[in-house]
Design a protein around this motif. Structure first.
Motif, PDB file in Angstrom:
ATOM      1  N   ALA A 105       4.804  -1.090   7.890  1.00 52.55           N
ATOM      2  CA  ALA A 105       4.457  -2.360   8.517  1.00 52.55           C
ATOM      3  C   ALA A 105       3.773  -2.076   9.841  1.00 52.55           C
ATOM      4  N   GLY A 106       3.104  -3.071  10.377  1.00 56.51           N
ATOM      5  CA  GLY A 106       2.389  -2.907  11.638  1.00 56.51           C
ATOM      6  C   GLY A 106       2.821  -3.932  12.668  1.00 56.51           C
ATOM      7  N   ALA A 156      -1.768   4.813   5.061  1.00 53.84           N
ATOM      8  CA  ALA A 156      -1.156   3.823   4.173  1.00 53.84           C
ATOM      9  C   ALA A 156      -1.279   4.202   2.699  1.00 53.84           C
ATOM     10  N   ARG A 171      -5.505  -6.506   7.327  1.00 54.42           N
ATOM     11  CA  ARG A 171      -4.412  -5.541   7.532  1.00 54.42           C
ATOM     12  C   ARG A 171      -3.309  -5.707   6.497  1.00 54.42           C
ATOM     13  N   GLY A 178      -4.715   4.502  10.388  1.00 56.13           N
ATOM     14  CA  GLY A 178      -3.654   3.738   9.753  1.00 56.13           C
ATOM     15  C   GLY A 178      -3.949   3.469   8.288  1.00 56.13           C
ATOM     16  N   LEU A 216       3.334  -7.594   8.784  1.00 52.80           N
ATOM     17  CA  LEU A 216       2.838  -7.596  10.156  1.00 52.80           C
ATOM     18  C   LEU A 216       3.834  -8.356  11.024  1.00 52.80           C
ATOM     19  N   TRP A 273       4.555   1.029  12.207  1.00 53.72           N
ATOM     20  CA  TRP A 273       3.407   1.645  12.884  1.00 53.72           C
ATOM     21  C   TRP A 273       3.197   0.907  14.207  1.00 53.72           C
ATOM     22  N   ASP A 297       4.182   3.503   2.587  1.00 49.47           N
ATOM     23  CA  ASP A 297       4.297   2.076   2.856  1.00 49.47           C
ATOM     24  C   ASP A 297       4.790   1.889   4.281  1.00 49.47           C
ATOM     25  N   GLY A 316      -0.817  -3.084   4.569  1.00 51.43           N
ATOM     26  CA  GLY A 316       0.450  -3.039   5.284  1.00 51.43           C
ATOM     27  C   GLY A 316       1.509  -3.842   4.549  1.00 51.43           C
TER      28      GLY A 316
END
Length: 307
Positions: free
Chosen positions: A153-154, A147, A172, A143, A179, A199, A151, A176
């Motif tokens: 998000a997780g 990145a 993170r 990940g 989140l 993600w 770009d 990211g």
């Protein structure tokens, strides 16, 4: 949604004596990340036998999972895969440290990211993308490498320990855009409709939320319907990403073509297609998959436990 610039606030209660062991553990990991990457992997591999002895119950879970998923293989093959898995778990500890504290310069020497053209085609009309990963041991570092190119998000699970929650979110959010926890459906849908890339690793037995039974290696597995719901409500395309650690210590991250016909009107069929796509990745590299998770814990009503 947690914005990139909205880091979790530090509280002095995080320094209470009961939290000192976890702070010391992370301080040691951060120091070890300064070692050459090859040394980190060798130290991680050396941890493998100790982890096996410390996590005997997880070793039994892994062997049972392999028995269920690879019935055509013999016991010696399964035990060899588990030995390599625990070596891979040792390396995973250092890979998480590298993802969180390693330098961009070092990261760019560690691996290759392929399939960005597939991602760009999926985004061409402004639609969002659900980027699915399987729970392979190099997931965190994969990940981080991705990145640098995209770009995204997780989706993450909140941690009960406040120090762990603080560190994980802070690290993170360094790479990211945002989140989300599993309860923030509205925020995720809004993010996908705005063309975002989310993600997400859906291949575990999540006992909360809506699930259906879909085959995974031919075994009915409780499978979250979140992928179907997010893709449908967020008007997003669904792509699967392959990530492996090569024998030379480098990493391959590859974005594959969209999972066909997902989302459809049939949630169970969508879950079957997603499980099938992840299964193909696992078959290619079983020793790096997280078999220590009880993937088949939840059973259909009236069916006995498999563990």
């Amino acid at each position: 949604m947690v914005d990139l610039n909205k880091r979790p606030d530090f509280r002095w209660t995080l320094l209470a004596p009961r939290h000192w062991p976890i702070w010391l553990g992370f301080a040691l990991l951060r120091a070890l990340v300064l070692l050459p990457h090859g040394w980190q992997l060798r130290f991680g591999r050396a941890l493998g036998p100790f982890l096996r002895r410390a996590l005997r119950s997880r070793e039994r879970v892994a062997l049972r999972n392999l028995e269920l998923c690879f019935p055509e293989q013999d016991d010696s093959w399964r035990r060899a895969v588990v030995r390599e898995l625990f070596a891979s778990l040792g390396m995973m500890i250092f890979e998480i440290g590298s993802a969180w504290w390693g330098s961009p310069r070092r990261h760019r020497r560690l691996g290759d990211v392929r399939g960005l053209d597939a991602l760009q085609r999926a985004q061409a009309d402004g639609r969002g993308v659900l980027l699915l990963f399987g729970h392979f041991t190099s997931l965190e570092l994969a990940g981080r490498l991705l990145a640098y190119h995209q770009d995204m998000a997780g989706l993450y699970r909140e941690h009960g320990n406040p120090v762990l929650e603080y560190i994980v979110r802070r690290r993170r959010l360094n790479y990211g855009e945002a989140l989300f926890n599993r309860n923030e459906l509205r925020g995720m849908v809004k993010y996908l409709r705005a063309g975002g890339v989310l993600w997400y690793a859906p291949d575990q037995d999540y006992q909360r939320g809506e699930n259906v039974f879909a085959p995974f290696f031919g075994v009915p597995a409780s499978t979250t319907t979140s992928t179907h719901q997010l893709a449908r409500m967020g008007r997003a395309r669904v792509l699967v990403t392959r990530n492996v650690r090569r024998a030379d210590g480098r990493y391959e991250v590859e974005i594959l073509d969209p999972v066909p016909e997902v989302p459809s009107a049939d949630v169970t069929e969508d879950c079957r297609r997603i499980n099938e796509a992840i299964e193909a990745l696992v078959r290619a590299c079983p020793e790096q998959y997280l078999w220590v998770h009880r993937r088949f814990k939840t059973r259909p009503e009236g069916e006995a436990s498999l563990y």
